[in-house]
Design an enzyme around this catalytic site. Structure first.
Site, PDB file in Angstrom:
ATOM      1  N   ARG A 272       0.848  -1.202   0.000  1.00 53.00           N
ATOM      2  CA  ARG A 272       0.000   0.000   0.000  1.00 53.00           C
ATOM      3  C   ARG A 272       0.878   1.244   0.000  1.00 53.00           C
ATOM      4  NH1 ARG A 272      -5.118  -1.806   2.053  1.00 53.00           N
ATOM      5  NH2 ARG A 272      -5.576  -3.473   0.582  1.00 53.00           N
TER       6      ARG A 272
ATOM      7  N   ASN B 173      12.126   1.824   0.163  1.00 58.02           N
ATOM      8  CA  ASN B 173      11.312   0.734  -0.393  1.00 58.02           C
ATOM      9  C   ASN B 173      12.157  -0.107  -1.332  1.00 58.02           C
ATOM     10  OD1 ASN B 173       8.913  -0.748  -1.122  1.00 58.02           O
ATOM     11  ND2 ASN B 173       8.877   0.402  -3.049  1.00 58.02           N
TER      12      ASN B 173
ATOM     13  N   HIS C  11      11.874  -2.596  -4.643  1.00 60.24           N
ATOM     14  CA  HIS C  11      10.951  -2.902  -5.743  1.00 60.24           C
ATOM     15  C   HIS C  11      11.649  -3.891  -6.683  1.00 60.24           C
ATOM     16  CE1 HIS C  11       7.528  -2.039  -8.336  1.00 60.24           C
ATOM     17  NE2 HIS C  11       8.377  -2.081  -9.351  1.00 60.24           N
TER      18      HIS C  11
ATOM     19  N   SER D  95      15.518  -2.618  -7.185  1.00 63.34           N
ATOM     20  CA  SER D  95      15.921  -1.246  -6.828  1.00 63.34           C
ATOM     21  C   SER D  95      15.485  -0.926  -5.409  1.00 63.34           C
ATOM     22  CB  SER D  95      15.237  -0.220  -7.752  1.00 63.34           C
ATOM     23  OG  SER D  95      15.398  -0.545  -9.109  1.00 63.34           O
TER      24      SER D  95
ATOM     25  N   GLU E 175       5.249  10.589  -4.142  1.00 59.60           N
ATOM     26  CA  GLU E 175       4.733   9.909  -5.327  1.00 59.60           C
ATOM     27  C   GLU E 175       5.110   8.432  -5.274  1.00 59.60           C
ATOM     28  OE1 GLU E 175       2.811  11.551  -7.340  1.00 59.60           O
ATOM     29  OE2 GLU E 175       3.235  13.546  -6.551  1.00 59.60           O
TER      30      GLU E 175
ATOM     31  N   ASP F 263       6.349   4.901  -5.707  1.00 57.76           N
ATOM     32  CA  ASP F 263       7.429   4.262  -6.498  1.00 57.76           C
ATOM     33  C   ASP F 263       8.354   5.241  -7.214  1.00 57.76           C
ATOM     34  OD1 ASP F 263       6.921   1.640  -5.847  1.00 57.76           O
ATOM     35  OD2 ASP F 263       5.971   1.106  -7.740  1.00 57.76           O
TER      36      ASP F 263
ATOM     37  N   GLU G  97      17.676  -9.603  -4.402  1.00 56.37           N
ATOM     38  CA  GLU G  97      17.107  -8.671  -3.413  1.00 56.37           C
ATOM     39  C   GLU G  97      17.632  -8.981  -2.007  1.00 56.37           C
ATOM     40  OE1 GLU G  97      12.910  -7.188  -3.906  1.00 56.37           O
ATOM     41  OE2 GLU G  97      12.741  -9.049  -5.025  1.00 56.37           O
TER      42      GLU G  97
END
Ligand code: GRF
Length: 206
Positions: free
Chosen positions: A103, A115, A117, A149, A156, A158, A187
């Site tokens: 979310r 974050n 991704h 990444s 905004e 991502d 990752e």
């Protein structure tokens, strides 16, 4: 006697299986962070079970879904103005790491967040690109590489500044599952070292 350096407290935000949370806990002793809290949008997810077993405090909140508007739901409230604020005040994390959090996360300059991704941003990002959707899109493309990444969480979805990336090959006979497995393996290496780097950045600014 070996000198033990102070660890920096972090939160990990999760919504699903918690594979990355589990990995971060496993390798914690080799890194500069200590997971002091878990934030979730899905109180019954496997990641919460992992946190509970380790007696890590969990905050479960009602995080709005992504809405397809120029400014996402992430901009509606920051941590200061949300119910999560008390959890932050109590445990004082230096950084929040979104590891499988699906979310929008409340953006707040006071509480920096990172974050991860599963694509080479800016490719395959934004609304609708999560989990297997990303890998399906790569398989459907002519791309010969994929990757992962780590980026700062911004207003905004991502689109925050990229901190680190890792490239993996997309093989001729890959399907979404084989590619996903290769990206996930990368990752697991990228995230803990990126947290160390992010913490250096955050600490240097404080
Ligand atoms: C990772 O692929 C990460 O890039 C994405 O969610 C996945 C981890 O989720 N954001 P989990 O640890 O399996 O719950």
């Amino acid at each position: 006697m070996k000198h033990q350096r102070a660890k920096h407290p972090i939160f990990v935000a999760v919504s699903g299986t918690g594979r990355l949370l589990s990995h971060l806990l496993t390798v914690e002793s080799h890194h500069s962070y200590s997971v002091v809290g878990v934030v979730t949008s899905h109180p019954n997810c496997q990641a919460v079970t992992i946190a509970d077993k380790k007696h890590i405090p969990v905050f479960s909140g009602d995080f709005p879904r992504v809405v397809n508007q120029p400014k996402t739901a992430a901009t509606i409230q920051n941590i200061e103005s949300s119910e999560i604020h008390g959890f932050y005040q109590r445990y004082q994390p230096v950084l929040t790491v979104l590891a499988g959090f699906i979310r929008p996360f409340p953006f707040d300059e006071e509480w920096p967040a990172l974050n991860i991704h599963p694509s080479l941003l800016p490719k395959y990002s934004g609304v609708g690109f999560y989990g297997s959707k990303v890998h399906q899109a790569v398989i459907a493309s002519d791309d010969v590489v994929s990757g992962a990444s780590c980026h700062w969480v911004s207003e905004e979805y991502d689109q925050g500044e990229i901190l680190s990336q890792v490239v993996v090959p997309r093989l001729f006979d890959d399907n979404e599952y084989t590619l996903a497995a290769r990206v996930f393996k990368s990752e697991k290496k990228l995230l803990p070292t990126s947290i160390d780097l992010a913490l250096k950045v955050v600490i240097s600014k404080s």
